[in-house]
Scaffold this motif. Structure first.
Motif, mmCIF file in Angstrom:
data_model
loop_
_atom_site.group_PDB
_atom_site.id
_atom_site.type_symbol
_atom_site.label_atom_id
_atom_site.label_comp_id
_atom_site.label_asym_id
_atom_site.label_seq_id
_atom_site.Cartn_x
_atom_site.Cartn_y
_atom_site.Cartn_z
ATOM 1 N N ALA A 64 0.871 -1.184 0.000
ATOM 2 C CA ALA A 64 0.000 0.000 0.000
ATOM 3 C C ALA A 64 0.903 1.227 0.000
ATOM 4 O O ALA A 64 1.690 1.428 0.922
ATOM 5 C CB ALA A 64 -0.903 -0.011 1.221
ATOM 6 N N LEU A 65 0.796 2.016 -1.075
ATOM 7 C CA LEU A 65 1.761 3.092 -1.326
ATOM 8 C C LEU A 65 1.031 4.390 -1.633
ATOM 9 O O LEU A 65 -0.010 4.387 -2.293
ATOM 10 C CB LEU A 65 2.590 2.657 -2.555
ATOM 11 N N GLN A 66 1.574 5.500 -1.142
ATOM 12 C CA GLN A 66 1.034 6.815 -1.475
ATOM 13 C C GLN A 66 2.192 7.792 -1.529
ATOM 14 O O GLN A 66 3.299 7.462 -1.100
ATOM 15 C CB GLN A 66 -0.034 7.248 -0.461
ATOM 16 N N VAL A 67 1.949 8.995 -2.066
ATOM 17 C CA VAL A 67 3.021 9.986 -2.177
ATOM 18 C C VAL A 67 2.565 11.323 -1.611
ATOM 19 O O VAL A 67 1.373 11.617 -1.549
ATOM 20 C CB VAL A 67 3.498 10.172 -3.648
ATOM 21 N N LEU B 245 -1.560 3.946 -6.557
ATOM 22 C CA LEU B 245 -1.331 4.650 -5.291
ATOM 23 C C LEU B 245 -2.649 4.851 -4.546
ATOM 24 O O LEU B 245 -3.702 5.039 -5.164
ATOM 25 C CB LEU B 245 -0.705 6.026 -5.559
ATOM 26 N N LEU B 246 -2.566 4.838 -3.210
ATOM 27 C CA LEU B 246 -3.759 5.133 -2.403
ATOM 28 C C LEU B 246 -4.204 6.575 -2.614
ATOM 29 O O LEU B 246 -5.397 6.879 -2.585
ATOM 30 C CB LEU B 246 -3.466 4.935 -0.908
ATOM 31 N N MET B 247 -3.228 7.471 -2.769
ATOM 32 C CA MET B 247 -3.540 8.902 -2.938
ATOM 33 C C MET B 247 -2.266 9.671 -3.269
ATOM 34 O O MET B 247 -1.149 9.185 -3.063
ATOM 35 C CB MET B 247 -4.158 9.482 -1.650
ATOM 36 N N ILE B 248 -2.466 10.902 -3.783
ATOM 37 C CA ILE B 248 -1.381 11.878 -3.923
ATOM 38 C C ILE B 248 -1.715 13.011 -2.964
ATOM 39 O O ILE B 248 -2.806 13.587 -3.033
ATOM 40 C CB ILE B 248 -1.313 12.476 -5.346
#
Ligand code: OSB
Ligand code: MG
Length: 366
Positions: free
Chosen positions: A184-187, A209-212
């Motif tokens: 589970a990755l986001q930036v 991605l989960l979200m930016i």
């Protein structure tokens, strides 16, 4: 409740590894604690501003002065008060949300301890442990980043947030996603991009991605809305969410579909709870952000993350991810969660010996 004494305590807390974001490098936290004595008992809070005004306008020297010269005198002038009166008492002072949050936290801690009530219960939390992730700073090479992420995954973190900036984005995501296909990755860009980067940011859709988080400037809702309308990955706002009114404007402008809650950015855990409730009613997901807090601010974050609308893992890592010595008992990772403290108030015990060892400097305010 009546205020009887207040001290501010500055504690230099070295970070176990440097934390680099698009706005700067941190190697240590300059932690500002607030200790209150009231007629019903004592409490501790944390004003989670940073040493420099690079994340937002506030910085810790100013937070301390505002507490000492304006916020504490305003409470003293009021006489008898309840923690729910603080937002009105503080309203005359513009800005300084971390200063307000730190003082409110200490007074809530005192008031809730006296009532033998936990902060998490006072807020309406529904969990006894909260899902957490780790926010990973910008590194000097992609190999170093992959190795760092690998270490955190090995520690048991199931969600990773990568800090990005122009020149440290697509190539980095390509490498991290290749190494960790299911993570589970986001930036988080901390406002480092502009409208000329829309095309580049849309490429983030390839990385599941989960979200930016906060690609553009604090006041640039328009560009956030343009990006949100043209990509599948949800946009989350952090820096732009400075109040309930700002949250309403952001949602009405369709600038984001996820809201980051931060106690030190919103002026306290009670206003963070109000933003949570507003989002929850509108069906908008929230989660608890972090400011590299000590155990005191971390306890508050864990309680906030137990609210029903906090559906994404928080930026609330274990104490050892930040500090080799915390000022409370350490928060420990268990199955990518942190347990909500069981005791009344914030539920943590402040370690005065640790504050002394770290070189904490106390100043009597009142
Ligand atoms: O933008 O979320 C952010 C730390 C300091 C200032 C801003 C941010 C952060 C983090 C770290 O991402 C969150 C944490 O682990 O406390
Ligand atoms: Mg952020």
């Amino acid at each position: 409740m009546k205020l009887e004494a207040v001290e501010t305590v500055r504690v230099p807390m070295p970070l176990v590894r440097p934390f680099r974001t698009s706005f700067g490098l941190q190697v240590a936290r300059d932690v500002l604690l607030v200790h209150v004595r009231t007629d019903v008992g004592e409490g501790w809070g944390e004003a989670a501003a940073h040493a420099e005004p690079y994340y937002n306008e506030e910085f810790v020297d100013a937070s301390q002065l505002v507490i000492e010269r304006f916020l504490v005198p305003a409470i003293v002038a009021r006489g008898d008060f309840h923690s729910s009166d603080l937002s009105e008492i503080f309203r005359r002072v513009k800005g300084y949300p971390a200063a307000k949050a730190g003082l409110e936290m200490a007074l809530l801690d005192a008031e809730l301890r006296a009532a033998d009530e936990r902060l998490v219960d006072a807020l309406g939390g529904v969990r006894s442990a909260v899902a957490v992730g780790v926010s990973v700073g910008i590194t000097s090479s992609i190999d170093e980043l992959v190795a760092t992420v690998d270490g955190y995954v090995g520690d048991g973190y199931q969600r990773v947030k990568l800090k990005i900036e122009p020149g440290f984005d697509i190539e980095v995501l390509t490498a991290v996603r290749a190494a960790f296909p299911d993570l589970a990755l986001q930036v988080d860009a901390n406002a480092a991009y502009t409208s000329s980067d829309l095309e580049l940011l849309r490429r983030c859709d390839h990385f599941n991605l989960l979200m930016i988080e906060q690609p553009f400037a604090v006041d640039d809702l328009e560009t956030h809305a343009i990006l949100a309308a043209s990509m599948a990955t949800p946009i989350c706002l952090d820096e732009s969410i400075v109040s309930l009114a700002a949250t309403r404007r952001a949602l009405d402008a369709a600038a984001c579909s996820i809201v980051n809650l931060k106690v030190g950015r919103l002026g306290g855990v009670l206003s963070a709870k109000a933003v949570h409730d507003f989002c929850f009613e509108r069906g908008v997901a929230t989660w608890c952000g972090g400011m590299l807090e000590s155990g005191i601010g971390r306890a508050t974050n864990v309680a906030l993350a137990a609210l029903p609308g906090c559906v994404y893992p928080g930026d609330i890592s274990a104490s050892e991810r930040y500090f080799s010595q915390d000022v409370t008992e350490p928060f420990i990772l268990e199955n990518s969660t942190l347990a909500v403290p069981r005791g009344p108030g914030l539920g943590v015990t402040v370690d005065l010996e640790a504050i002394r060892t770290l070189g904490g400097i106390s100043r009597k305010v009142f």
